[in-house]
Each structure stands twice: as C-alpha cells, then as structure tokens.
Scaffold this motif. Structure first.
Motif, PDB file in Angstrom:
ATOM      1  N   THR A 132      -5.831   2.140   4.907  1.00  0.00           N
ATOM      2  CA  THR A 132      -6.711   1.001   4.217  1.00  0.00           C
ATOM      3  C   THR A 132      -5.980   0.949   2.839  1.00  0.00           C
ATOM      4  OG1 THR A 132      -7.804   2.804   3.112  1.00  0.00           O
ATOM      5  CG2 THR A 132      -8.729   2.135   5.137  1.00  0.00           C
ATOM      6  N   ALA A 133      -6.419  -0.201   1.924  1.00  0.00           N
ATOM      7  CA  ALA A 133      -6.022  -0.287   0.829  1.00  0.00           C
ATOM      8  C   ALA A 133      -6.187   1.025  -0.113  1.00  0.00           C
ATOM      9  CB  ALA A 133      -6.641  -1.721   0.214  1.00  0.00           C
ATOM     10  N   PRO A 134      -5.449   1.159  -0.714  1.00  0.00           N
ATOM     11  CA  PRO A 134      -5.677   2.565  -1.853  1.00  0.00           C
ATOM     12  C   PRO A 134      -6.936   2.547  -2.623  1.00  0.00           C
ATOM     13  CG  PRO A 134      -3.297   1.923  -2.137  1.00  0.00           C
ATOM     14  CD  PRO A 134      -4.082   0.554  -1.124  1.00  0.00           C
ATOM     15  N   ASP A 135      -7.275   1.279  -3.024  1.00  0.00           N
ATOM     16  CA  ASP A 135      -8.831   1.220  -3.829  1.00  0.00           C
ATOM     17  C   ASP A 135      -9.839   1.264  -2.665  1.00  0.00           C
ATOM     18  OD1 ASP A 135      -8.195  -1.514  -2.777  1.00  0.00           O
ATOM     19  OD2 ASP A 135      -8.856  -2.163  -4.600  1.00  0.00           O
ATOM     20  N   ALA A 136      -9.680   1.356  -1.384  1.00  0.00           N
ATOM     21  CA  ALA A 136     -10.752   1.183  -0.355  1.00  0.00           C
ATOM     22  C   ALA A 136     -10.789   2.284   0.206  1.00  0.00           C
ATOM     23  CB  ALA A 136     -10.570   0.038   0.573  1.00  0.00           C
ATOM     24  N   ARG A 137     -10.349   3.439  -0.272  1.00  0.00           N
ATOM     25  CA  ARG A 137     -10.310   4.650   0.714  1.00  0.00           C
ATOM     26  C   ARG A 137     -11.756   5.239   0.628  1.00  0.00           C
ATOM     27  NH1 ARG A 137      -5.355   4.324   2.379  1.00  0.00           N
ATOM     28  NH2 ARG A 137      -3.453   5.017   1.257  1.00  0.00           N
ATOM     29  N   GLN A 138     -12.591   5.088  -0.129  1.00  0.00           N
ATOM     30  CA  GLN A 138     -13.892   5.588  -0.248  1.00  0.00           C
ATOM     31  C   GLN A 138     -14.880   4.775  -0.382  1.00  0.00           C
ATOM     32  OE1 GLN A 138     -14.363   8.832  -0.167  1.00  0.00           O
ATOM     33  NE2 GLN A 138     -12.122   9.282  -0.014  1.00  0.00           N
ATOM     34  N   ASP A 139     -14.505   3.321   0.353  1.00  0.00           N
ATOM     35  CA  ASP A 139     -15.619   2.177   0.563  1.00  0.00           C
ATOM     36  C   ASP A 139     -16.122   2.573   1.716  1.00  0.00           C
ATOM     37  OD1 ASP A 139     -16.358  -0.449   1.233  1.00  0.00           O
ATOM     38  OD2 ASP A 139     -15.026  -1.331   0.049  1.00  0.00           O
ATOM     39  N   THR A 168      -9.864  10.716   3.300  1.00  0.00           N
ATOM     40  CA  THR A 168     -10.583   9.465   3.074  1.00  0.00           C
ATOM     41  C   THR A 168     -11.950   9.187   3.886  1.00  0.00           C
ATOM     42  OG1 THR A 168      -9.381   8.444   4.742  1.00  0.00           O
ATOM     43  CG2 THR A 168      -8.344   8.376   2.534  1.00  0.00           C
ATOM     44  N   TRP A 184       0.990  -1.120  -0.109  1.00  0.00           N
ATOM     45  CA  TRP A 184       0.004   0.135  -0.084  1.00  0.00           C
ATOM     46  C   TRP A 184       0.765   1.499   0.051  1.00  0.00           C
ATOM     47  CZ3 TRP A 184      -3.809  -1.850   4.531  1.00  0.00           C
ATOM     48  CH2 TRP A 184      -4.642  -2.709   3.753  1.00  0.00           C
TER      49      TRP A 184
END
Length: 293
Positions: A77-84, A116, A23
């Motif tokens: 968090t994982a970079p692709d989960a910042r706005q999850d 985020t 990450w």
C-alpha cells in the motif's frame, strides 16, 4: 469515498509500476517492488496485466497487488495508507471473497508489509495464520563495495540465450527462454534493470557462465532488489554466489539505488549465508498470511 478494485489493461501497467517506484524508500518494510512486476513480465504484458490488481480512492492508487501464481497475492500500500481502516477492510473483503476475482477458493497465501493494518485484520478477524518465515537482507550502497573476482558481463540480445541457459541450470523446472528475456526486457520496469552473467575464465575471456542475476532499481535514491540470482548446479560451493551478488550490488549502485534488497526463505540457510558473505545484513523476518484449503 468508495475504494475501487481494478484490473488494469496493459496500458495501465505503467501507472502501477510508477506508484510502486514512489513507494520505495529507505526504512520501508519489505514490500512489493516494481522489479517484482518486471520479473513477472517475462510471461508477457498481457499476462502481467491479468495478474495485477489495484485499489484506488478518488482516482489515486492506494494499493497494488500481484498474483505471483494463482494462489499467492503479493500486495503493498501507499506509505500513508498503511493504517487506513477503510482501505484495509476493503482489501480484506476483496481477498477473502473468490467472487471478487482476486484470489480463488482453497489454500492461498498473501504477502503484505508487516505491522500494517490489512494483514493484522486478516489474522485477527478472518483467522488467517502466519506461514513459514522469510529472511529479508539489505546491503547499503552509499559507498562502493569490493569488486567481484569473476568476469561480469551485462546481458543484451547477444547473451540472452546464455542467460536463459544459466537460469535453466540454476533452477529446477525453469521455463525461462531466450524469448522470455526479450519479452521481459521490453517491459516498463526493465528501464531500471540489468541482467548480469558471471564467467569463471581466469581472465582469458573464455570459460563457462557460472552464475546470473537480474537487478531492479526503483530510481535514484531508492532501494533496488535482486530477482532472481542463481548459480549453475555444476559450479556450486565455489563462492560464485557471493561474487555475482557483489556484482549485483555494484550494478544497482551504478543505477543510483540507495541499497540492495533480497529475501529468501529462512529455511534456505545456504542462501542466507551467501548474501551475508556479500555484505548483506539480515532484517527482521517476515511471514505470509495463509488460508487453509
């Protein structure tokens, strides 16, 4: 799918360290680094496992938290989960309920990447205000920097006692011992780390150790961090902080790091100035979220 909160066993720490390495990337917001787990490892693998929390979905780790003390959670968090949104809401639920075993009741702080969804929800929906600012700093390692003027030695078993003594003289209340070094060096993150001591001896091989630093790489092409850096209290205001920081940047470059990162409270203007003198540039200030007691 359900988000699962987990407290890993010792043999699960490698997975947490591994995703934290993945990450780290240039341009990432200030966030938890595998070196943060590596420095905590001085307390032992069992204590480190007890302080780590992970959040997963369908077997994939999406967030990692480190209880860096009983009342401070450092989380990323994982970079692709910042706005999850599902993840963010589960994180909010878990950190605000003491029964979930993440944070206790009372005054607590959370450090999380800015901009985020998770910290924004904490502030907007749970009323966690911003705490005092921190200043992150960065030095690019694409090209080599100036060499330090002091003799720099890498710390191994033979110098572990001196490294521990230097930290004791640099940080009030330090409990770091020679045994702490050996425990830390046995940890998974230390494969990408180096401890350094600086000596003011005029090049004659004698003299005293005056400063120390530990650097943590996350692998080639990724940012590394300094944690900790300290100057002996009897040798301050002589430029030794700048010199050991130059040595730290060089060591990280040798380890393949793309940049060197460090953060310090913005109120510590002397530390900020030291890093800037070693070629580090300020980044945007960050602030923890906190819940009052």
């Amino acid at each position: 799918m359900t988000i699962v909160l987990n407290k890993p066993e010792i043999d699960g720490l490698a997975d947490a360290v591994g995703v934290l390495r993945e990450w780290q990337y240039e341009g990432a917001p200030t966030q938890l680094h595998p070196g943060d787990l590596g420095w905590f490892w001085r307390a032992g693998a069992e204590a480190t496992a007890a302080a780590v929390r992970t959040w997963s979905r369908a077997g994939r780790i999406l967030a990692v938290g480190l209880l860096d003390g009983p009342d401070l959670l450092r989380l990323t968090t994982a970079p692709d989960a910042r706005q999850d949104e599902e993840l963010a809401r589960q994180l909010v639920s878990d950190v605000t309920d003491p029964a979930r075993g993440v944070l206790p009741a009372g005054r607590v702080n959370i450090e999380a990447p800015p901009n985020t969804l998770f910290p924004d929800l904490l502030g907007a929906e749970e009323g966690w205000p911003l705490d005092d600012p921190w200043t992150p700093l960065r030095r690019d390692l694409t090209a080599p920097g100036p060499a330090p003027d002091l003799r720099i030695e890498e710390v191994g078993s033979a110098r572990a006692h001196g490294f521990a003594a230097l930290l004791g003289a640099a940080f009030d209340g330090s409990r770091f011992t020679e045994d702490s070094w050996h425990v830390m060096a046995s940890g998974v993150p230390y494969a990408d780390a180096r401890c350094l001591l600086a000596y003011d001896d005029g090049g004659d091989g004698g003299g005293d150790a005056v400063a120390a630093v530990t650097v943590w790489s996350a692998g080639p092409g990724r940012p590394g961090i300094l944690e900790p850096m300290g100057v002996h209290r009897d040798h301050r205001r002589r430029g030794y902080g700048e010199q050991i920081t130059l040595a730290a940047a060089a060591a990280l470059r040798d380890l393949g790091a793309s940049s060197a990162l460090v953060a310090t409270p913005s109120s510590n203007t002397a530390a900020v100035a030291t890093y800037e003198s070693a070629g580090f540039e300020r980044r945007e200030e960050t602030r923890d979220r906190y819940r009052a007691a």
